[in-house]
Design an enzyme around this catalytic site. Structure first.
Site, PDB file in Angstrom:
ATOM      1  N   LYS A  11       5.392  -5.792   6.869  1.00  0.00           N
ATOM      2  CA  LYS A  11       6.081  -4.372   6.834  1.00  0.00           C
ATOM      3  C   LYS A  11       6.248  -3.768   8.481  1.00  0.00           C
ATOM      4  O   LYS A  11       5.925  -4.413   9.218  1.00  0.00           O
ATOM      5  CB  LYS A  11       5.236  -3.430   6.250  1.00  0.00           C
ATOM      6  N   TYR A  51      11.732  -0.486  -4.413  1.00  0.00           N
ATOM      7  CA  TYR A  51      10.422   0.247  -4.681  1.00  0.00           C
ATOM      8  C   TYR A  51      10.737   0.771  -6.032  1.00  0.00           C
ATOM      9  O   TYR A  51       9.938   2.111  -6.317  1.00  0.00           O
ATOM     10  CB  TYR A  51       9.819   0.712  -3.909  1.00  0.00           C
ATOM     11  N   ASN A 114       0.823   0.053   5.895  1.00  0.00           N
ATOM     12  CA  ASN A 114      -0.440  -0.990   5.507  1.00  0.00           C
ATOM     13  C   ASN A 114       0.080  -2.389   5.761  1.00  0.00           C
ATOM     14  O   ASN A 114      -0.379  -3.321   4.980  1.00  0.00           O
ATOM     15  CB  ASN A 114      -1.024  -0.432   4.121  1.00  0.00           C
ATOM     16  N   HIS A 117       3.108  -6.257   2.137  1.00  0.00           N
ATOM     17  CA  HIS A 117       3.400  -6.018   0.614  1.00  0.00           C
ATOM     18  C   HIS A 117       3.432  -7.418  -0.109  1.00  0.00           C
ATOM     19  O   HIS A 117       3.413  -8.434   0.510  1.00  0.00           O
ATOM     20  CB  HIS A 117       4.641  -5.614   0.253  1.00  0.00           C
ATOM     21  N   GLU A 128      11.085  -9.757  -7.558  1.00  0.00           N
ATOM     22  CA  GLU A 128      11.026  -9.555  -6.100  1.00  0.00           C
ATOM     23  C   GLU A 128      11.677 -10.652  -5.465  1.00  0.00           C
ATOM     24  O   GLU A 128      12.300 -10.637  -4.363  1.00  0.00           O
ATOM     25  CB  GLU A 128       9.523  -9.156  -5.735  1.00  0.00           C
TER      26      GLU A 128
HETATM   27  N1  UDP Z   1       1.435   3.862  -0.869  1.00  0.00           N
HETATM   28  C1  UDP Z   1       1.514   5.278  -0.147  1.00  0.00           C
HETATM   29  N2  UDP Z   1       0.602   6.304  -0.571  1.00  0.00           N
HETATM   30  C2  UDP Z   1       0.074   6.101  -1.724  1.00  0.00           C
HETATM   31  C3  UDP Z   1      -0.145   4.771  -2.443  1.00  0.00           C
HETATM   32  C4  UDP Z   1       0.995   3.911  -1.801  1.00  0.00           C
HETATM   33  O1  UDP Z   1       2.378   5.481   0.840  1.00  0.00           O
HETATM   34  O2  UDP Z   1      -0.873   6.930  -2.110  1.00  0.00           O
HETATM   35  C5  UDP Z   1       2.941   2.907  -0.380  1.00  0.00           C
HETATM   36  C6  UDP Z   1       1.784   1.669   0.285  1.00  0.00           C
HETATM   37  O3  UDP Z   1       2.678   1.398   1.318  1.00  0.00           O
HETATM   38  C7  UDP Z   1       1.611   0.713  -0.719  1.00  0.00           C
HETATM   39  C8  UDP Z   1       3.027   1.125  -1.545  1.00  0.00           C
HETATM   40  O4  UDP Z   1       3.264   2.471  -1.500  1.00  0.00           O
HETATM   41  O5  UDP Z   1       1.675  -0.572  -0.200  1.00  0.00           O
HETATM   42  C9  UDP Z   1       2.984   0.719  -2.983  1.00  0.00           C
HETATM   43  O6  UDP Z   1       1.820   1.154  -3.458  1.00  0.00           O
HETATM   44  P1  UDP Z   1       0.978   0.263  -4.556  1.00  0.00           P
HETATM   45  O7  UDP Z   1      -0.050   1.325  -5.236  1.00  0.00           O
HETATM   46  O8  UDP Z   1       1.930  -0.771  -5.253  1.00  0.00           O
HETATM   47  O9  UDP Z   1       0.200  -0.727  -3.563  1.00  0.00           O
HETATM   48  P2  UDP Z   1       0.111  -2.003  -3.108  1.00  0.00           P
HETATM   49  O10 UDP Z   1       0.342  -2.860  -4.325  1.00  0.00           O
HETATM   50  O11 UDP Z   1       0.708  -2.190  -1.986  1.00  0.00           O
HETATM   51  O12 UDP Z   1      -1.343  -2.401  -2.578  1.00  0.00           O
END
Ligand code: UDP
Length: 140
Positions: A11, A51, A114, A117, A128
């Site tokens: 990212k 997304y 974070n 992905h 994807e």
């Molecule tokens: N995200 C965010 N705030 C939140 C939860 C998720 O900004 O409270 C963002 C974060 O970058 C995350 C992405 O949305 O990686 C997708 O969320 P998901 O719950 O699918 O988490 P992941 O699979 O990436 O761990």
């Protein structure tokens, strides 16, 4: 366990801090092989389409803007149980909850920024990978 392919994105917070090599090293050390890779700069609309499943969530707008803020590196990782293995190497969404040694524990700045992905199921991996790559670009 079956050989799988999964979609990874390094990212904007990580590409900006020049962490691409360190993150790829973590995948390779875990036995995952990079079978496709490119650096691209998503538009907000492209990030939104990728997304789309999160459209109704409060963080969607911020997430799309973040993903379009700097280049990303999209990759296909291959290996035994690659989908779950990648999620393990990534660590929990929130770096405060991520296990020691994971990418997010080491590099992530926040729950949103974070660093990586990774596809969370076989169905999302298929969708994807097809979103970013043609079959010709996958070199096992
Ligand atoms: N995200 C965010 N705030 C939140 C939860 C998720 O900004 O409270 C963002 C974060 O970058 C995350 C992405 O949305 O990686 C997708 O969320 P998901 O719950 O699918 O988490 P992941 O699979 O990436 O761990």
């Amino acid at each position: 366990m079956a050989i799988e392919r999964t979609l990874s994105i390094i990212k904007p917070d990580a590409t900006k801090r020049n962490l691409t090599g360190k993150i790829v090293a973590k995948f390779e050390e875990a036995g995952l092989r990079v079978v496709a890779s490119k650096r691209i700069h998503l538009t907000p609309a492209q990030a939104g389409a990728f997304y789309a499943e999160h459209k109704e969530r409060g963080f969607y707008g911020e997430l799309c803007a973040f993903m379009a803020s700097e280049p990303v590196v999209v990759q296909v990782l291959e290996g035994e149980g690659a989908i779950a293995k990648n999620r393990e190497v990534m660590g929990a969404t929130d770096p405060a909850a991520a296990a020691d040694g994971t990418i997010r524990k080491e590099f992530a700045l926040s729950k949103g920024e974070n660093s990586v992905h990774g596809s969370d199921s076989e169905a999302s991996a298929a969708r994807e990978i097809a979103f970013f790559f043609s079959g010709l670009e996958l070199v096992g």
